[in-house]
Scaffold this active site. Structure first.
Site, PDB file in Angstrom:
ATOM      1  N   TYR C  37      64.530 -13.940  29.804  1.00 49.11           N
ATOM      2  CA  TYR C  37      64.975 -15.288  30.172  1.00 49.11           C
ATOM      3  C   TYR C  37      65.436 -16.075  28.955  1.00 49.11           C
ATOM      4  O   TYR C  37      64.846 -15.981  27.887  1.00 49.11           O
ATOM      5  CB  TYR C  37      63.819 -16.127  30.721  1.00 49.11           C
ATOM      6  N   HIS C 193      60.612 -24.442  40.577  1.00 48.93           N
ATOM      7  CA  HIS C 193      60.631 -23.199  39.806  1.00 48.93           C
ATOM      8  C   HIS C 193      59.252 -22.574  39.624  1.00 48.93           C
ATOM      9  O   HIS C 193      59.131 -21.561  38.933  1.00 48.93           O
ATOM     10  CB  HIS C 193      61.252 -23.458  38.421  1.00 48.93           C
ATOM     11  N   ARG C 223      75.643 -21.117  33.265  1.00 47.45           N
ATOM     12  CA  ARG C 223      74.833 -20.005  32.797  1.00 47.45           C
ATOM     13  C   ARG C 223      74.862 -18.921  33.866  1.00 47.45           C
ATOM     14  O   ARG C 223      75.327 -19.159  34.975  1.00 47.45           O
ATOM     15  CB  ARG C 223      73.383 -20.445  32.525  1.00 47.45           C
ATOM     16  N   TYR C 316      59.447  -9.649  40.459  1.00 52.51           N
ATOM     17  CA  TYR C 316      59.961 -10.944  40.895  1.00 52.51           C
ATOM     18  C   TYR C 316      61.378 -10.805  41.431  1.00 52.51           C
ATOM     19  O   TYR C 316      61.750 -11.422  42.426  1.00 52.51           O
ATOM     20  CB  TYR C 316      59.928 -11.942  39.738  1.00 52.51           C
TER      21      TYR C 316
END
Lengths: 321, 204, 346
Positions: C37, C193, C223, C316
């Site tokens: 990430y 989130h 992004r 995930y």
């Protein structure tokens, strides 16, 4: 990561003397194109070339948010300040070319509010002029309580009363009229939000009164732009760019950094938004923290500084910039 | 009485405090089951004495049968109402909130499902979510929404459990919606239909 | 259907496929041979002609078929598009942004004519012509958000900004990576989130939120994000998980090249002028493995990314159970040669 939006090259279309202290300026784009639409409560930063000194002052937009032909601001003359308002009053004339930032809103209305209760003191009226226009278009419920020194200095009182009728309440200090805040805050329906803009004392009074009457913090909003205070000159070193210079008495640290040719981020230039936060690598002395952004603990630690309004006294200040 | 200890969890899961006398023009309490004890503890404090004449308590017994109405009634507040269930108290709660002015303090105590529904009602009436004081007491049973059929199952103690509306086997996530006032339940055997692990009593 | 747009499906017989041109412009999301990430935001400025960045809102060969699929998702479950009452103004901001962008960028497909608040919108690919009054929702068949996003590829969420936070309070979500708008609507940035593993501890959301709160009108950013999907199914919603979940269990070494897709999201963020809200378009691009491996660099690199990703992230993203199958397939295209930095094919 940069937040830089293109600046707006404008020409001064109109300068109106509203009263002995306040002038209103209207800007239109030099290329004749439309201005961006904005939300009520937004400000722009006006760039001035004050005889070689670059000044950048934030002013709330007070024109109708849907008016894309031009932007209007009102400037109160400050005789003891660093000169930004004096420059606007004494040197800015119709036809002059200037540069504005994109509008940024640090004082937005809460769109969920069942009612907006606006409290203005003096020149603090300006963001509300735009907000009332926007709320009216949306059919929202609002009330303005506007406190000002005298009828002669009551900028826009007539215009606002004429347009909004009984929703506008005006109080003149000279006539010993005062907002009866306790009575006002007692009778507001659940879901009312308070907005206050004006002198520091008024903002503190409204926050404290509302809190003592059981209003939640999140229902009370305020905006106070600080003018960068004048002070003693001091020296600063920038570690990343390897520059050293002196910050002059009537210059802000941020302005000095910019004058040294170092690019630094900013949005409000008034100690409110947090954008210019800068790491302090060494501090032999005392930082005069003048901002509303850092917490008391952060201020005490002296590891961060807001160069738009804060100053320094001491032997050495080194910043990570 | 100490407050309930919860396992560390994700950031959408609410955390609760201890009720304390607030400053305001009126005070609305909604509690279920053992939540009554949190209200009584608050009124046991000296500074709460003057609140009684401006307080309104709405109470319903817990799903586990716990009924502390008598103790609450004995407090002698301006208005006390015992409802058989939260659903039956909702019209009253909505009317009280609609008539209220800023300065009203809202307190919720008892199970998570009850507190969440009170906070949702207060928010709909215009109060910020953070303005509602909450204290957990009693059962840890959860209110869970099935993400598939949207039905809410009350008082879930088992994980996985069977959705009371559509019959799917759901595992209970810690992801929590303040708008729906419920945790999220997701089908546990979606990829391998029929492979459902044994239920565990996770929320007593 | 015109020659510009594919006649294809994202369900049932799954006839979706990318043309050679679409493969060439596919937004491969890995600039290096590993993935973790990051906030990795950059200004959303126009890119090279023909690239997916050429215009503010990319319209590609899948446009008409994607819009047909969205209409079906909404017919089956109207809760996929919701707007809390105070978000209507942001909906109008978005409608204006999209209509102006498309009419400017694709004048042969879209036209917008304004006479004050009387607007006239023409969408030729979808054969829509609409006269309406701007800011008057009663003159449109749907609310402004739903009206315009039924005609625009990608999911959309609208975030209100208040109390130094962003609140997701409206959205059109039919091509999502397994999250529920209906459940999440009303949440703050960090609540929304919360289920994402690792990133919170890494401070990703603190930094992203701080950045977004200062996002300026006229300076959008972008992004990438990515995940994996079996079959070209746009609507991988939690609502329908029992319907699509079993597809993960029926992939074989023979079918993986055809059925396994890399799913890339181009996420852009724009400050909206009237509402001060932020719109978050999440545009989904799908590419099947056998299309992707026609670019040797992408094939090598995807093998290495999937091989080295932590299991927590693979879980995930929902592909842990098929990770060995993917690696077996991708390994045959990885000769161990070094890859060049950046997204572009060598």
């Amino acid at each position: 990561m940069s937040v830089g939006a293109p600046k707006i090259p404008v020409v001064v279309a109109e300068v109106v003397e509203v009263n002995e202290l306040i002038k209103r300026f209207r800007f239109v784009r030099r290329d004749g194109a439309a201005m961006p639409i904005f939300s009520g409560g937004s400000h722009v930063v006006v760039e001035m070339d004050d005889h070689g000194t670059r000044r950048m002052n934030p002013y709330s937009l007070m024109s109708h948010p849907a008016d894309t032909m031009g932007y209007e601001i009102s400037v109160r003359r400050d005789e003891v300040g660093r000169g930004g308002s004096l420059y606007m009053h004494n040197h800015v004339k119709p036809g002059m070319e200037m540069v504005l930032s994109q509008p940024v809103n640090l004082f937005p209305l809460d769109a969920r509010a069942k009612k907006h209760l606006m409290i203005a003191g003096g020149i603090g009226i300006t963001p509300f002029v735009a907000q009332m226009a926007q709320v009216e278009t949306m059919g929202g419920r609002f009330e303005l309580h506007y406190s000002v020194r005298s009828p002669a200095l009551g900028a826009y009182v007539d215009r606002l009363q004429q347009h909004y009728g009984p929703r506008v309440h005006v109080y003149f200090d000279e006539l010993r009229q005062q907002i009866d805040l306790k009575t006002l805050l007692k009778s507001q329906p659940l879901g009312t939000h308070i907005y206050v803009c004006g002198p520091k004392g008024m903002i503190g009074w409204v926050h404290a009164t509302a809190k003592a009457m059981g209003w939640p913090d999140r229902a009370v909003h305020s905006e106070e732009f600080l003018a960068p205070p004048v002070g003693l000159a001091f020296d600063v070193q920038l570690a990343a760019s390897g520059k050293s210079f002196t910050v002059q008495p009537n210059q802000s640290l941020l302005e000095a950094i910019e004058a040294a040719g170092v690019e630094a981020p900013y949005l409000c230039r008034g100690g409110a938004c947090g954008q210019c936060e800068t790491e302090v690598l060494r501090c032999d002395g005392h930082i005069e923290h003048n901002d509303h952004w850092l917490t008391d603990d952060q201020k005490a630690a002296n590891t961060k500084i807001m160069p738009c309004v804060s100053r320094f006294r001491g032997a050495a200040l080194i910043l990570d910039r | 009485m100490t407050k309930t200890m919860f396992e560390p969890s994700i950031t959408s899961r609410p955390v609760y405090g201890v009720l304390s006398p607030g400053v305001g023009s009126a005070h609305l309490f909604v509690a279920d089951g053992e939540g009554a004890e949190a209200v009584c503890d608050l009124f046991a404090k000296a500074e709460a004495a003057e609140m009684k004449s401006a307080s309104h308590i709405i109470y319903m017994p817990g799903a586990n049968g716990c009924d502390r109405s008598a103790a609450l009634q004995a407090l002698g507040v301006a208005q006390f109402y015992r409802a058989p269930s939260f659903a039956s108290a909702q019209p009253r709660l909505a009317k009280v909130l609609a008539d209220a002015h800023m300065g009203l303090q809202v307190y919720a105590a008892g199970t998570e499902g009850l507190m969440a529904q009170v906070a949702t009602a207060a928010q709909a009436a215009g109060l910020p979510y953070e303005a509602v004081q909450m204290e957990h007491r009693g059962s840890l049973a959860r209110r869970v929404q099935c993400v598939h059929c949207k039905g809410v199952t009350e008082n879930v103690t088992l994980d996985p459990f069977v959705c009371s509306h559509c019959g799917l086997s759901l595992f209970v996530r810690d992801h929590f919606s303040r708008r729906i006032a419920a945790f999220q339940g997701v089908n546990i055997d979606a990829e391998d239909p029929g492979l459902v692990p044994a239920s565990v009593e996770r929320f007593k | 259907m015109s020659l510009d747009f594919n006649d294809e499906t994202f369900r049932g017989d799954y006839t979706f496929k990318n043309s050679a041109k679409a493969i060439k412009r596919f937004p491969f999301p890995f600039p290096e041979d590993s993935y973790m990430y990051s906030v990795n935001m950059e200004p959303h400025v126009p890119g090279p002609v023909g690239s997916i960045f050429e215009h503010m809102f990319d319209v590609d060969e899948h446009y008409v078929a994607e819009m047909r699929d969205r209409a079906q998702v909404l017919a089956d479950d109207p809760l996929r598009c919701q707007s809390l009452p105070h978000m209507e103004l942001a909906g109008w901001d978005l409608l204006e942004l999209i209509m102006e962008s498309k009419a400017r960028d694709y004048p042969h497909w879209f036209e917008l004519h304004k006479d004050g608040n009387n607007w006239h919108w023409i969408n030729k690919p979808l054969q829509i012509e609409q006269r309406f009054t701007f800011m008057d929702a009663s003159t449109l068949p749907y609310g402004p958000l739903e009206y315009i996003t039924r005609q625009t590829q990608g999911d959309f969420t609208l975030q209100d900004q208040r109390d130094d936070d962003l609140w997701i309070e409206a959205g059109m979500v039919t091509t999502q990576a397994d999250w529920s708008l209906d459940f999440d609507i009303g949440m703050s940035f960090k609540q929304w989130h919360a289920p994402v593993p690792l990133a919170g501890q890494m401070g990703i959301f603190d930094r992203a939120l701080k950045f977004l709160l200062k996002l300026q009108h006229g300076a959008p950013v972008r992004r990438f994000n990515w995940t994996m999907t079996v079959d070209p199914l746009l609507d991988t919603s939690p609502e329908n998980y029992p319907k699509w979940g079993p597809s993960k269990t029926t992939m074989t070494p023979e079918t993986i090249g055809h059925r396994q897709h890399l799913r890339v999201e181009l996420q852009t963020l724009h400050r909206l002028p009237r509402s001060n809200a932020i719109v978050f378009p999440i545009r989904c691009y799908l590419i099947r493995f056998e299309e992707l491996v026609t670019v040797p660099k992408w094939a090598r690199r995807l093998h290495r990314v999937v091989r080295d990703i932590p299991d927590e992230l693979a879980t995930y993203k929902g592909f842990l159970r098929n990770k060995p199958l993917m690696l077996d397939y991708l390994a045959q295209f990885d000769d161990g040669q070094p890859t060049s930095l950046g997204f572009a094919p060598d």
